[in-house]
Write an enzyme that holds these catalytic residues in place. Structure first.
Site, short mmCIF file in Angstrom:
data_model
loop_
_atom_site.label_atom_id
_atom_site.label_comp_id
_atom_site.label_asym_id
_atom_site.label_seq_id
_atom_site.Cartn_x
_atom_site.Cartn_y
_atom_site.Cartn_z
CB THR A 136 -21.90 99.12 86.82
OG1 THR A 136 -23.03 98.38 86.31
CG2 THR A 136 -22.42 100.42 87.39
CB ILE A 137 -22.76 97.97 81.33
CG1 ILE A 137 -23.45 96.72 81.88
CG2 ILE A 137 -21.39 97.66 80.78
CD1 ILE A 137 -23.91 95.77 80.76
CG ASP A 138 -26.33 96.92 85.30
OD1 ASP A 138 -26.25 96.60 84.10
OD2 ASP A 138 -26.45 96.09 86.22
CG MET A 167 -27.04 92.54 80.62
SD MET A 167 -25.28 92.39 80.97
CE MET A 167 -25.03 90.63 80.68
N GLY A 203 -18.68 92.44 87.38
CA GLY A 203 -18.83 92.23 85.93
C GLY A 203 -17.92 93.20 85.19
O1 F6P Z 1 -23.71 94.15 86.86
C1 F6P Z 1 -23.51 94.17 85.51
C2 F6P Z 1 -24.23 93.02 84.84
O2 F6P Z 1 -23.86 93.03 83.48
C3 F6P Z 1 -25.75 93.01 84.99
O3 F6P Z 1 -26.41 93.85 84.10
C4 F6P Z 1 -26.06 91.55 84.76
O4 F6P Z 1 -27.26 91.18 85.38
C5 F6P Z 1 -24.90 90.85 85.38
O5 F6P Z 1 -23.83 91.76 85.36
C6 F6P Z 1 -24.50 89.57 84.69
O6 F6P Z 1 -23.51 88.98 85.43
P1 F6P Z 1 -22.59 87.78 84.95
O7 F6P Z 1 -21.58 88.32 83.98
O8 F6P Z 1 -21.95 87.29 86.19
O9 F6P Z 1 -23.48 86.78 84.29
#
Ligand code: F6P
Length: 343
Positions: A126-128, A170, A11
């Site tokens: 990662t933003i997480d 998220m 992501g």
């Molecule tokens: O891993 C980062 C993240 O933004 C998560 O917080 C989220 O669940 C996921 O990616 C969303 O992924 P995508 O952009 O593939 O929908």
């Protein structure tokens, strides 16, 4: 003087371009390397799609969100002959080493490729903020700021209408964004994946608050939070190449449950990909820049199989295996601090 590859995977998040710019600026100007950008993460390596990066074509991107290289969730270990294809692709471009900018999935691949003899240096993104080995990943602070701004805005409309506002943010496996933005935005309840919640307890907190004279409440929920009795709320059953399901819906579920159980009018806001878009904060620009510089320094030193990381205020190198071994989940201490303000 070598040929160094760089890719951004998983992501996207604000600050990726700052890493690319820093790697190129120091790699070319100080060390005399050629920097080869791979398009769309591991997908571009498999397909041999590259972009020659120079100080000129990476200028003016520091403040831009997203990634000029593109990204994907492609996993070469899930593609037949994928590892051989990666090695062949790197060899045909005469790549000496590869800087991989990513989260647990992209760096997990980087770690496995290290065992296959590929020279890799990882950069945590990662933003997480759920990657081990580093205190913070870049992108996280920007996401927290976006969520905090949203919570501030929801506060005023919640107050005007005497409503409960549920804000879904998220955080698949970790509640870092929920807890930081909830703390910063003055949330009255924060629900995170690490601690399955009791819906009656949540409603009791809200009732208690309203009995004390408050006429509105803010509930921040991470997309991966689960009620004690049930599992994750999924968008659908599809899984990506790393086995992740698409989460989404816990906020909507809470909206219905809270309104039905408390009688207070409730509305949900799902922040979604707004959290990943746009310009990085100054903090994330600086962190991403420092990571980029540290990554090209590690390459120059021939120190492979490592990830650059933030420890306190220092940038250090840690083994990639340490970074991807286990997810970094919320600390009890932080969640307890947030809990002081519940109800
Ligand atoms: O891993 C980062 C993240 O933004 C998560 O917080 C989220 O669940 C996921 O990616 C969303 O992924 P995508 O952009 O593939 O929908």
């Amino acid at each position: 003087m070598g040929r160094i590859g760089i890719l951004t995977g998983g992501g996207d998040c604000p600050g990726l371009n700052a890493v690319i710019r820093a790697v190129v600026r120091k790699g070319v100007n100080r060390y005399g390397h050629a920097i080869v950008g791979y398009r769309d993460g591991w997908k571009g390596v498999l397909e041999g799609r590259t972009l020659h990066l120079t100080p000129d074509n990476t200028s003016g991107i520091l403040h831009r969100g997203g990634t000029i290289l593109g990204s994907s969730r492609t996993n070469p270990f899930k593609v037949e002959g994928g590892v051989e294809q990666v090695k062949h692709s790197l060899l045909s471009e005469n790549i000496d080493s590869l800087i991989t900018v990513g989260g647990e999935d992209t760096l997990g691949v980087a770690d496995k490729l290290t065992s296959e003899g590929v020279n890799v240096v990882g950069v945590p993104k990662t933003i997480d903020n759920d990657l081990s080995g580093t205190d913070f990943t870049f992108g996280f602070q920007t996401a927290v700021q976006i969520c905090t701004d949203a919570i501030d805005r929801l506060h005023t409309t919640a107050e005007s209408h005497n409503r409960v506002m549920v804000v879904e943010v998220m955080g698949r496996h970790a509640g870092w964004i929920a807890t930081y933005s909830g703390l910063a935005g003055g949330a009255d309840e924060i629900l995170v994946p690490e601690r399955p919640f009791d819906i009656e307890e949540v409603c009791a907190h809200i009732r208690h608050r309203h009995h004390r004279g408050r006429t509105f409440s803010i509930v921040v929920v991470a997309e991966g939070a689960t009620p004690r009795e049930g599992g994750e709320t999924l968008r659908n059953q599809d899984k990506d190449a790393f086995g992740h399901v698409r989460l989404g819906g816990i906020g909507v579920w809470l909206e219905g449950e809270i309104e039905a159980r408390t009688g207070f009018e409730t509305r949900v806001t799902i922040l979604g990909h707004i959290q990943r878009g746009g310009t990085p904060t100054a903090y994330d620009r600086v962190l991403a820049t420092r990571f980029g510089i540290a990554a090209i320094d590690a390459v120059e030193a021939g120190d492979y199989g490592v990830m650059v990381a933030l420890r306190g205020t220092d940038i250090v190198r840690v083994p990639l295996s340490e970074a991807v071994g286990e997810l970094k989940t919320l600390t009890q201490d932080l969640y307890d601090s947030a809990g002081v303000f519940f109800g």
